[in-house]
Design an enzyme around this catalytic site. Structure first.
Site, PDB file in Angstrom:
ATOM      1  N   SER A   1       0.799  -1.231   0.000  1.00  0.00           N
ATOM      2  CA  SER A   1       0.000   0.000   0.000  1.00  0.00           C
ATOM      3  C   SER A   1       0.825   1.271   0.000  1.00  0.00           C
ATOM      4  CB  SER A   1      -0.943   0.016   1.193  1.00  0.00           C
ATOM      5  OG  SER A   1      -2.028  -0.829   0.934  1.00  0.00           O
TER       6      SER A   1
ATOM      7  N   LYS B   1       0.298   3.403  -2.940  1.00  0.00           N
ATOM      8  CA  LYS B   1      -0.879   4.279  -3.057  1.00  0.00           C
ATOM      9  C   LYS B   1      -0.476   5.763  -3.060  1.00  0.00           C
ATOM     10  CE  LYS B   1      -3.825   0.688  -1.131  1.00  0.00           C
ATOM     11  NZ  LYS B   1      -4.456   0.085   0.038  1.00  0.00           N
TER      12      LYS B   1
ATOM     13  N   TYR C   1      -4.040  -2.412  -9.936  1.00  0.00           N
ATOM     14  CA  TYR C   1      -3.927  -2.331  -8.474  1.00  0.00           C
ATOM     15  C   TYR C   1      -3.011  -3.439  -7.930  1.00  0.00           C
ATOM     16  CZ  TYR C   1      -5.052  -2.540  -3.560  1.00  0.00           C
ATOM     17  OH  TYR C   1      -4.924  -2.580  -2.192  1.00  0.00           O
TER      18      TYR C   1
ATOM     19  N   VAL D   1       1.260  -3.678   3.780  1.00  0.00           N
ATOM     20  CA  VAL D   1       1.269  -4.964   4.477  1.00  0.00           C
ATOM     21  C   VAL D   1       2.528  -5.802   4.180  1.00  0.00           C
ATOM     22  CG1 VAL D   1      -1.219  -5.194   4.867  1.00  0.00           C
ATOM     23  CG2 VAL D   1      -0.209  -6.101   2.761  1.00  0.00           C
TER      24      VAL D   1
HETATM   25  N1  GLN Z   1      -2.259  -5.632  -1.652  1.00  0.00           N
HETATM   26  C1  GLN Z   1      -2.808  -5.401  -0.360  1.00  0.00           C
HETATM   27  C2  GLN Z   1      -4.294  -5.582  -0.385  1.00  0.00           C
HETATM   28  O1  GLN Z   1      -4.879  -5.160  -1.332  1.00  0.00           O
HETATM   29  C3  GLN Z   1      -2.457  -4.015   0.087  1.00  0.00           C
HETATM   30  C4  GLN Z   1      -2.984  -3.696   1.439  1.00  0.00           C
HETATM   31  C5  GLN Z   1      -2.028  -2.937   2.303  1.00  0.00           C
HETATM   32  O2  GLN Z   1      -0.821  -2.893   2.063  1.00  0.00           O
HETATM   33  N2  GLN Z   1      -2.540  -2.391   3.373  1.00  0.00           N
HETATM   34  O3  GLN Z   1      -4.897  -6.141   0.479  1.00  0.00           O
END
Ligand code: GLN
Length: 306
Positions: free
Chosen positions: A67, A70, A190, A260
């Site tokens: 993430s 993002k 994504y 994550v």
């Molecule tokens: N690829 C992970 C998901 O879509 C990203 C989530 C994250 O890093 N918080 O669940």
């Protein structure tokens, strides 16, 4: 600002935290390719606005930025769309887990902010409308890091195979008209952006425009305007660590964006960007030792926006 010798501070943080590796938290088990990563790793790296660097531990090891991507997809979208981006994406903290579906129903398919999964999927849709989003992201990150960065195809496949909640979010938004493009195409972007692989050292450099009013960390050319940069930092502080954002502001007081994969990037405006990484996560999906490392950094340096 008096100059500060950051290297001994990062060495100290590394020495303090390394003995705690393996003692708490869990790697992100819901993405099989991430479940295989050893939790016994910790890295920290920073780059000041003046270009000085410091690093300790596994700072050169590449990890899945998840993430944290993002931030960069948002940067591309803000650059291309300016204010119109906010017609379909909110700017409020969600107070919910990053993959939560519940608010989308009552808020008629408009995601709370660009840093929860729903928001990032809506941003990916905007990027798909403008061209080759994966190539644009790779190009942006390569320029910002000063060297090529990679998308890990295995991680992207693993996410696609198990991304049922993300597919639910995307389909739900499509039903409300938030997405213009084909759901499968948007999810493909994504999943690939989440599968970008970078080291703490690369990330500390790449996010450098966020501590210097939007200017490129190496070239000095504008990546975002100063006003846009302030807004990205505000969103990081209020939304960058999901339902732990209040706790991060309280304990650390820096704009942060986590993933994550166990990475967290933090901005000290006008001073430096810092990236920490350790794969074991707490219950909110933020790196357990990464969070501790940021607390120690602020404690030792007094650097915080508050
Ligand atoms: N690829 C992970 C998901 O879509 C990203 C989530 C994250 O890093 N918080 O669940």
């Amino acid at each position: 600002m008096p100059p500060m010798d950051f290297q001994p501070i990062l060495d100290d943080i590394n020495a303090q935290l390394r003995p705690l590796l393996g003692q708490g938290g869990k790697v992100a088990g819901y993405i099989p390719a991430l479940a295989r990563v050893s939790p016994l790793q910790f890295g920290i790296a920073l780059r000041t606005c003046a270009g000085e660097t410091a690093a300790a531990g596994d700072s050169a090891t590449r990890f899945s930025i998840q993430s944290m991507s993002k931030l960069f997809s948002l940067t591309l979208a803000i650059r291309a769309l300016g204010e119109t981006l906010w017609e379909r994406i909110g700017r409020e903290p969600s107070g919910s887990p990053f993959n939560s579906l519940v608010q989308l129903e009552t808020e008629r398919g408009i995601p709370r902010n660009p840093f929860i999964n729903a928001g990032a999927i809506a941003v990916a849709d905007r990027l798909v409308s403008m061209g080759d989003a994966k190539a644009e992201l790779l190009a942006l990150l390569g320029r910002l890091a000063g060297e090529p960065v990679l998308m890990d195809a295995e991680v992207a496949r693993s996410e696609a195979d198990t991304g049922f909640r993300n597919a639910a979010l995307a389909n739900f938004m499509k039903g409300f008209g938030t997405l213009d493009n084909d759901v499968a195409t948007v999810l493909d972007v994504y999943f690939h952006q989440c599968a970008l692989s970078m080291s703490c050292e690369q990330m500390a450099c790449a996010a450098g425009y966020l501590c210097r009013d939007g200017r490129h960390p190496l070239a000095g050319t504008p990546v975002l305007s100063p006003a846009q940069t302030r807004r990205v930092n505000a969103l990081m502080l209020t939304c960058g660590t999901y339902d732990a954002a209040g706790e991060f502001a309280f304990r650390i007081g820096l704009p942060c964006k986590s993933g994550v994969g166990g990475g967290i990037v933090a901005v000290v405006p006008d001073r430096l960007t810092l990236c920490v990484w350790s794969p074991a996560l707490d219950g909110t999906g933020n790196s357990l030792l990464g969070r501790r490392a940021l607390e120690l950094f602020v404690e030792k340096t007094g650097l915080s926006v508050f």
